[in-house]
Design a protein around this motif. Structure first.
Motif, PDB file in Angstrom:
ATOM      1  N   ALA A 197     -49.123  80.094 -12.889  1.00  0.00           N
ATOM      2  CA  ALA A 197     -49.549  79.360 -12.699  1.00  0.00           C
ATOM      3  C   ALA A 197     -48.345  78.573 -11.806  1.00  0.00           C
ATOM      4  CB  ALA A 197     -49.104  78.233 -13.716  1.00  0.00           C
ATOM      5  N   ASP A 198     -47.557  79.755 -10.942  1.00  0.00           N
ATOM      6  CA  ASP A 198     -46.442  78.777 -10.286  1.00  0.00           C
ATOM      7  C   ASP A 198     -47.047  79.576  -8.511  1.00  0.00           C
ATOM      8  OD1 ASP A 198     -45.934  82.050 -10.821  1.00  0.00           O
ATOM      9  OD2 ASP A 198     -43.980  81.769 -10.810  1.00  0.00           O
ATOM     10  N   GLY A 199     -48.394  80.277  -8.450  1.00  0.00           N
ATOM     11  CA  GLY A 199     -48.977  80.678  -6.834  1.00  0.00           C
ATOM     12  C   GLY A 199     -48.579  81.499  -6.820  1.00  0.00           C
ATOM     13  N   ARG A 200     -48.608  82.869  -7.578  1.00  0.00           N
ATOM     14  CA  ARG A 200     -48.879  84.014  -7.278  1.00  0.00           C
ATOM     15  C   ARG A 200     -50.271  85.006  -8.307  1.00  0.00           C
ATOM     16  NH1 ARG A 200     -44.417  86.780 -10.307  1.00  0.00           N
ATOM     17  NH2 ARG A 200     -44.511  84.916 -11.793  1.00  0.00           N
ATOM     18  N   ILE A 201     -50.793  85.707  -7.123  1.00  0.00           N
ATOM     19  CA  ILE A 201     -51.933  86.481  -7.782  1.00  0.00           C
ATOM     20  C   ILE A 201     -51.536  87.679  -7.612  1.00  0.00           C
ATOM     21  CG2 ILE A 201     -52.971  86.341  -5.099  1.00  0.00           C
ATOM     22  CD1 ILE A 201     -55.353  85.749  -6.697  1.00  0.00           C
ATOM     23  N   LYS A 202     -51.767  88.775  -8.706  1.00  0.00           N
ATOM     24  CA  LYS A 202     -52.333  90.197  -9.023  1.00  0.00           C
ATOM     25  C   LYS A 202     -53.214  91.119  -8.971  1.00  0.00           C
ATOM     26  CE  LYS A 202     -50.389  92.997 -12.200  1.00  0.00           C
ATOM     27  NZ  LYS A 202     -49.072  93.711 -13.388  1.00  0.00           N
ATOM     28  N   PHE A 203     -52.950  91.518  -7.774  1.00  0.00           N
ATOM     29  CA  PHE A 203     -54.634  92.671  -8.070  1.00  0.00           C
ATOM     30  C   PHE A 203     -54.251  94.437  -8.521  1.00  0.00           C
ATOM     31  CE2 PHE A 203     -54.691  89.415  -4.287  1.00  0.00           C
ATOM     32  CZ  PHE A 203     -55.895  89.107  -4.841  1.00  0.00           C
ATOM     33  N   THR A 204     -54.842  94.704  -9.985  1.00  0.00           N
ATOM     34  CA  THR A 204     -54.413  95.864  -9.744  1.00  0.00           C
ATOM     35  C   THR A 204     -56.039  96.662  -9.387  1.00  0.00           C
ATOM     36  OG1 THR A 204     -53.031  95.047 -11.524  1.00  0.00           O
ATOM     37  CG2 THR A 204     -54.074  97.243 -11.606  1.00  0.00           C
ATOM     38  N   SER A 205     -55.871  98.021  -8.843  1.00  0.00           N
ATOM     39  CA  SER A 205     -56.423  99.180  -8.054  1.00  0.00           C
ATOM     40  C   SER A 205     -57.733  99.514  -9.078  1.00  0.00           C
ATOM     41  CB  SER A 205     -55.953  99.414  -7.565  1.00  0.00           C
ATOM     42  OG  SER A 205     -55.058 100.543  -7.876  1.00  0.00           O
ATOM     43  N   ASP A 206     -58.492  99.970  -9.136  1.00  0.00           N
ATOM     44  CA  ASP A 206     -59.456 101.373  -9.677  1.00  0.00           C
ATOM     45  C   ASP A 206     -59.878  99.988 -10.939  1.00  0.00           C
ATOM     46  OD1 ASP A 206     -58.979 102.932  -7.996  1.00  0.00           O
ATOM     47  OD2 ASP A 206     -57.113 103.459  -8.987  1.00  0.00           O
ATOM     48  N   ARG A 207     -59.844  99.397 -11.245  1.00  0.00           N
ATOM     49  CA  ARG A 207     -60.719  98.413 -11.949  1.00  0.00           C
ATOM     50  C   ARG A 207     -59.136  97.932 -13.696  1.00  0.00           C
ATOM     51  NH1 ARG A 207     -66.444  98.109 -12.842  1.00  0.00           N
ATOM     52  NH2 ARG A 207     -67.415  98.460 -10.276  1.00  0.00           N
ATOM     53  N   GLY A 208     -58.049  97.891 -12.669  1.00  0.00           N
ATOM     54  CA  GLY A 208     -57.088  97.680 -13.376  1.00  0.00           C
ATOM     55  C   GLY A 208     -55.879  98.588 -13.826  1.00  0.00           C
ATOM     56  N   LYS A 209     -56.314  99.778 -13.774  1.00  0.00           N
ATOM     57  CA  LYS A 209     -55.910 101.098 -13.983  1.00  0.00           C
ATOM     58  C   LYS A 209     -55.365 101.660 -13.704  1.00  0.00           C
ATOM     59  CE  LYS A 209     -59.672 101.955 -17.601  1.00  0.00           C
ATOM     60  NZ  LYS A 209     -60.750 101.351 -16.959  1.00  0.00           N
ATOM     61  N   GLY A 210     -54.775 101.109 -11.243  1.00  0.00           N
ATOM     62  CA  GLY A 210     -53.995 101.806 -10.699  1.00  0.00           C
ATOM     63  C   GLY A 210     -53.001 100.867 -10.610  1.00  0.00           C
ATOM     64  N   ASP A 211     -52.576 101.126  -9.679  1.00  0.00           N
ATOM     65  CA  ASP A 211     -51.673 100.842  -8.984  1.00  0.00           C
ATOM     66  C   ASP A 211     -51.417  98.747  -8.441  1.00  0.00           C
ATOM     67  OD1 ASP A 211     -49.672 102.496  -8.511  1.00  0.00           O
ATOM     68  OD2 ASP A 211     -50.434 102.727  -6.398  1.00  0.00           O
ATOM     69  N   SER A 212     -50.624  98.457  -8.430  1.00  0.00           N
ATOM     70  CA  SER A 212     -51.248  97.105  -8.204  1.00  0.00           C
ATOM     71  C   SER A 212     -49.759  96.228  -7.171  1.00  0.00           C
ATOM     72  CB  SER A 212     -50.868  96.150  -9.808  1.00  0.00           C
ATOM     73  OG  SER A 212     -49.635  95.870  -9.840  1.00  0.00           O
ATOM     74  N   ALA A 213     -50.159  94.670  -6.752  1.00  0.00           N
ATOM     75  CA  ALA A 213     -49.649  93.836  -6.160  1.00  0.00           C
ATOM     76  C   ALA A 213     -49.476  92.557  -6.051  1.00  0.00           C
ATOM     77  CB  ALA A 213     -50.181  94.593  -4.457  1.00  0.00           C
ATOM     78  N   MET A 214     -48.528  92.446  -5.873  1.00  0.00           N
ATOM     79  CA  MET A 214     -48.524  90.989  -6.131  1.00  0.00           C
ATOM     80  C   MET A 214     -48.152  90.334  -5.555  1.00  0.00           C
ATOM     81  SD  MET A 214     -48.319  88.617  -8.492  1.00  0.00           S
ATOM     82  CE  MET A 214     -47.699  89.414 -10.226  1.00  0.00           C
ATOM     83  N   PHE A 215     -48.816  88.905  -4.991  1.00  0.00           N
ATOM     84  CA  PHE A 215     -48.580  88.074  -3.494  1.00  0.00           C
ATOM     85  C   PHE A 215     -48.493  86.780  -3.377  1.00  0.00           C
ATOM     86  CE2 PHE A 215     -51.659  91.174  -2.190  1.00  0.00           C
ATOM     87  CZ  PHE A 215     -51.368  91.691  -0.901  1.00  0.00           C
TER      88      PHE A 215
END
Length: 117
Positions: free
Chosen positions: A96-114
């Protein structure tokens, strides 16, 4: 209003758990979250366009690529400074506070928050 958008608005109004991540389940919800926004991290600025394009800049190099939504995942084929980072399908969560997280390998890998700006 879509389920994700409603949940994010409710969390913002109630002031609950700013860092709580909510899974983005479909392409429409994803586009609603990123439309007109720039995804930022230190030295990285990326735009994910509704038409399937990705463009931006990371450090001193251009970022470009394409994306699609498949089976509940953000699938992208990305190039950074001309080097192929490859195709990968990623789980997406937003706050809700304006962040989005991507987690590679269909959610099983590394992640990055933007941050969404």
């Amino acid at each position: 209003m879509r389920v994700l958008a409603s949940a994010l608005v409710a969390m913002a109004v109630a002031g609950t758990a700013q860092a709580e991540l909510i899974k983005v389940d479909d392409q429409k919800e994803f586009v609603d979250v990123v439309a007109g926004k720039t995804l930022t991290r230190p030295l990285i600025k990326i735009s994910v366009k509704p038409d399937g394009r990705i463009e931006g800049r990371g450090a001193r190099w251009d970022i470009e690529g394409t994306w699609s939504w498949k089976d509940g995942y953000f699938c992208r084929d990305l190039f950074w400074g001309g080097d192929a980072l490859g195709y990968n399908c990623q789980a997406v969560e937003a706050t809700a506070d304006g962040r989005i997280k991507f987690t590679s390998d269909r959610g099983k890998g590394d992640s990055a928050m933007f941050r969404l700006r």
